[in-house]
Motif scaffolding. Sequence first.
Motif, PDB file in Angstrom:
ATOM      1  N   ASP A 322     -17.635  13.623   0.904  1.00  0.00           N
ATOM      2  CA  ASP A 322     -17.251  13.525  -0.500  1.00  0.00           C
ATOM      3  C   ASP A 322     -15.747  13.329  -0.644  1.00  0.00           C
ATOM      4  N   ASP A 323     -15.345  12.828  -1.801  1.00  0.00           N
ATOM      5  CA  ASP A 323     -13.929  12.679  -2.125  1.00  0.00           C
ATOM      6  C   ASP A 323     -13.219  11.757  -1.141  1.00  0.00           C
ATOM      7  N   ALA A 324     -13.954  10.729  -0.650  1.00  0.00           N
ATOM      8  CA  ALA A 324     -13.394   9.841   0.369  1.00  0.00           C
ATOM      9  C   ALA A 324     -12.192   9.067  -0.156  1.00  0.00           C
ATOM     10  N   GLU A 325     -12.208   8.682  -1.436  1.00  0.00           N
ATOM     11  CA  GLU A 325     -11.087   7.930  -1.999  1.00  0.00           C
ATOM     12  C   GLU A 325      -9.793   8.725  -1.919  1.00  0.00           C
ATOM     13  N   ARG A 326      -9.858   9.998  -2.256  1.00  0.00           N
ATOM     14  CA  ARG A 326      -8.653  10.831  -2.216  1.00  0.00           C
ATOM     15  C   ARG A 326      -8.198  11.067  -0.781  1.00  0.00           C
ATOM     16  N   GLY A 327      -9.138  11.264   0.119  1.00  0.00           N
ATOM     17  CA  GLY A 327      -8.766  11.429   1.521  1.00  0.00           C
ATOM     18  C   GLY A 327      -8.093  10.190   2.072  1.00  0.00           C
ATOM     19  N   ALA A 328      -8.607   9.004   1.711  1.00  0.00           N
ATOM     20  CA  ALA A 328      -8.001   7.754   2.170  1.00  0.00           C
ATOM     21  C   ALA A 328      -6.607   7.575   1.587  1.00  0.00           C
ATOM     22  N   ALA A 329      -6.452   7.897   0.294  1.00  0.00           N
ATOM     23  CA  ALA A 329      -5.146   7.768  -0.336  1.00  0.00           C
ATOM     24  C   ALA A 329      -4.125   8.691   0.318  1.00  0.00           C
ATOM     25  N   LEU A 330      -4.536   9.910   0.631  1.00  0.00           N
ATOM     26  CA  LEU A 330      -3.634  10.850   1.285  1.00  0.00           C
ATOM     27  C   LEU A 330      -3.257  10.362   2.674  1.00  0.00           C
ATOM     28  N   LEU A 331      -4.218   9.852   3.417  1.00  0.00           N
ATOM     29  CA  LEU A 331      -3.929   9.348   4.762  1.00  0.00           C
ATOM     30  C   LEU A 331      -2.968   8.165   4.707  1.00  0.00           C
ATOM     31  N   ASN A 332      -3.197   7.253   3.769  1.00  0.00           N
ATOM     32  CA  ASN A 332      -2.303   6.093   3.655  1.00  0.00           C
ATOM     33  C   ASN A 332      -0.884   6.526   3.311  1.00  0.00           C
ATOM     34  N   ALA A 333      -0.755   7.519   2.410  1.00  0.00           N
ATOM     35  CA  ALA A 333       0.575   8.037   2.089  1.00  0.00           C
ATOM     36  C   ALA A 333       1.214   8.685   3.308  1.00  0.00           C
ATOM     37  N   LEU A 334       0.415   9.399   4.073  1.00  0.00           N
ATOM     38  CA  LEU A 334       0.912  10.056   5.286  1.00  0.00           C
ATOM     39  C   LEU A 334       1.334   9.026   6.331  1.00  0.00           C
ATOM     40  N   ILE A 335       0.517   7.966   6.498  1.00  0.00           N
ATOM     41  CA  ILE A 335       0.855   6.898   7.451  1.00  0.00           C
ATOM     42  C   ILE A 335       2.149   6.209   7.042  1.00  0.00           C
ATOM     43  N   ALA A 336       2.289   5.924   5.741  1.00  0.00           N
ATOM     44  CA  ALA A 336       3.500   5.253   5.264  1.00  0.00           C
ATOM     45  C   ALA A 336       4.730   6.131   5.470  1.00  0.00           C
ATOM     46  N   ARG A 337       4.611   7.425   5.178  1.00  0.00           N
ATOM     47  CA  ARG A 337       5.742   8.324   5.353  1.00  0.00           C
ATOM     48  C   ARG A 337       6.137   8.441   6.817  1.00  0.00           C
ATOM     49  N   THR A 338       5.132   8.443   7.719  1.00  0.00           N
ATOM     50  CA  THR A 338       5.413   8.532   9.146  1.00  0.00           C
ATOM     51  C   THR A 338       6.144   7.283   9.630  1.00  0.00           C
ATOM     52  N   ARG A 339       5.743   6.118   9.146  1.00  0.00           N
ATOM     53  CA  ARG A 339       6.402   4.879   9.547  1.00  0.00           C
ATOM     54  C   ARG A 339       7.854   4.852   9.064  1.00  0.00           C
ATOM     55  N   GLU A 340       8.077   5.336   7.839  1.00  0.00           N
ATOM     56  CA  GLU A 340       9.436   5.359   7.309  1.00  0.00           C
ATOM     57  C   GLU A 340      10.333   6.280   8.123  1.00  0.00           C
ATOM     58  N   SER A 341       9.792   7.408   8.535  1.00  0.00           N
ATOM     59  CA  SER A 341      10.591   8.382   9.268  1.00  0.00           C
ATOM     60  C   SER A 341      10.891   7.921  10.683  1.00  0.00           C
ATOM     61  N   THR A 342       9.996   7.071  11.240  1.00  0.00           N
ATOM     62  CA  THR A 342      10.208   6.588  12.614  1.00  0.00           C
ATOM     63  C   THR A 342      10.899   5.240  12.653  1.00  0.00           C
TER      64      THR A 342
END
Length: 343
Positions: A322-342
């Motif tokens: 359940d709540d797959a859309e929110r989980g995907a959105a959170l992961l994408n935000a996390l992936i983007a933040r990780t790329r910016e930091s590296t």
Amino acid sequence: MTDDVTDEGTAGTAEEPTAAERPARGAVWAAAAWSVGVAALLIALPLVARHRLPDPLATHWNGREPDDSMSLTAAALFPAAFWAVLVLTSVALRRYWAGRSPGAAAATLAAGGVLLTGAQTSIVHANLDRARWQDAAPMGVEVVLILLATGLAGLLAWLAGRRYGGRPERRPVAGAAPLDLPPGERFVWLSRAANPWLQLTAAVFGLVTVAGVVAAASGVAELDWALVVPFAVVALASLGCSSVRARVTARGLTVGFGPFGRPARHWSPTELESARAERRTAAQAGGWGYRINGLGTTVMLRGGVCLVVRTRRGADFAVSVDDAERGAALLNALIARTRESTG
């Protein structure tokens, strides 16, 4: 933020029930199958062996020697009646104490079933082929083994119940608001799903396995490995594939299988390319459970929207929670933040 990522403070946010709020049909049916199966074993075991048992038969030991007895009918019905009380107790615990003591109902059913079945097995074995109840075999190490098995069963059921039990939470409708991850803020997203038919299959095949072992331990029948082993394998495989739990934290995505969340698969943000929510059916995935086909790997427990992640290697992994859309959105935000930091 240390709970599921939600926007509960937003005025007018619509809510929908999660999988935990909908009736846990699989768990209920599995518990019902266990309850009926244990009752059947308690009654059937002495009745099946009645031509090899004295009547009355020894049912209590003072130390190692028998000192009390019951008629064959009473020996079959008394533990079944006591089991019925335990089942009703577990129902009350689930109904009124699930929030305060998650896992208590499951522990009561598991420990009570193992204790009574073990006791009935040892009683039948001790009286088997004896002319009088006074001649019943003494009790010894089997009592210790039964108590240890009872404690272990209760502990495992309690741990599983705490992981998947308790009062359900309510979340906003998935995708109701965009996600923002301010630097340094803690977050957790958690979702799960279960397949009631796989849970029921695990319970039924597990009961057949227990019945075979109990019949052999009591001396009523020979242990048929050709029957017990396949049923045990199917029961364990069904149990492991019957439920799944997805968790997103700053460390990435973790997907745990079965009632204890083990085994588990983990992807750090640096291992992921992207995440999305995608509607899939069991036919597309190739069936229920853990499937690998042209779509990649899919953990399919119910049809509908799945959380799908693509790894840096180009492989897709999908899980139906359940709540797959929110989980995907959170992961994408996390992936983007990780790329910016590296960089």
